[in-house]
Enzyme design. Structure first.
Site, mmCIF file in Angstrom:
data_model
loop_
_atom_site.group_PDB
_atom_site.id
_atom_site.type_symbol
_atom_site.label_atom_id
_atom_site.label_comp_id
_atom_site.label_asym_id
_atom_site.label_seq_id
_atom_site.Cartn_x
_atom_site.Cartn_y
_atom_site.Cartn_z
ATOM 1 N N HIS A 1 0.811 -1.183 -0.080
ATOM 2 C CA HIS A 1 0.175 0.102 -0.041
ATOM 3 C C HIS A 1 1.141 1.262 0.173
ATOM 4 O O HIS A 1 2.062 1.245 0.634
ATOM 5 C CB HIS A 1 -1.057 0.065 1.223
ATOM 6 N N CYS B 1 -0.250 1.534 -5.626
ATOM 7 C CA CYS B 1 -1.313 2.310 -6.133
ATOM 8 C C CYS B 1 -0.837 3.815 -6.341
ATOM 9 O O CYS B 1 0.051 4.297 -5.572
ATOM 10 C CB CYS B 1 -2.397 2.482 -5.081
#
Length: 222
Positions: free
Chosen positions: A134, A193
């Protein structure tokens, strides 16, 4: 029951504002609800009191059987991690990244650290290593990475270094960003991301590519 003009006027003064408030509430909810869950997830990551260590009780501590350093290691000598095991540490000194490395990239692994995709390979096997993380709170500093920076991975069977050769921002669904079949050279790929500033679903991915420059080689026995 019939209402006179005065009663109808009073009811209108009450019902119209209530109806308007209700419609506004529903509209606002529909607009902001897609962002509620990501915000709560980010808050949970930032505010969590849980600080995973290499002795995480929910996974195997593979460091307990650390091997003596060697350039060549037989595959039978290493402990093959199972899904969810904490098997290493990943660090990039140039951007101050130091994070636990798990085998598997499921929700729990990515909550507590970064995860090696099970369809890729462990360090040392001269294949492709694919690691996800993440952006918050782990991989956002990858945005400041430079070509030539060094990525370090420490495992129970040895320490590895990889030199960054390239970075790329692509569509999240583009599977051409990695080759898990190649056998020519050990390659490390990190991804997260992107863009970092967007909250909620992100349609792009930032990939970081690196080649192995040091660390033991694992001999696969017949």
């Amino acid at each position: 029951m019939k209402f006179n003009h005065k009663q109808r006027k009073i009811m209108a003064l009450i019902l119209v504002p209530l109806s308007f408030t209700f419609v506004c509430y529903i509209t606002l909810y529909l607009l902001i609800s897609p962002a509620i869950e990501p915000l709560m997830s980010i808050y949970s990551l930032i505010s969590s009191d849980y600080a995973p260590t290499l002795n995480d009780e929910n996974s195997t501590d593979l460091y307990a059987n650390k091997l003596v350093a060697s350039d060549i290691i037989k595959a039978s000598q290493i402990i093959q991690p199972t899904y969810g095991d904490l098997f290493g540490k990943l660090s990039i000194d140039s951007v101050n990244i130091r994070v636990n490395l798990y085998y598997g990239d499921g929700r729990e692994q990515l909550r507590n650290g970064v995860g090696l995709f099970g369809g890729s390979f462990l360090p040392g096997f001269n294949r492709t290593i694919l690691i996800a993380g993440h952006s918050i709170p782990y991989f956002e500093p990858l945005g400041d990475i430079k070509i030539g920076d060094i990525i370090k991975i420490s495992t129970h069977y040895g320490d590895f270094e990889y030199k960054i050769t390239d970075t790329k921002i692509t569509d999240a669904n583009d599977s051409s960003n990695y080759d898990l079949e190649q056998k020519e050279q050990e390659k490390l790929i990190l991804y997260t991301c992107y863009p970092f500033e967007i909250i909620g679903y992100k349609s792009q991915r930032l990939f970081v590519y690196a080649d192995k420059i040091s660390g033991p080689t694992i001999l696969e026995e017949q």
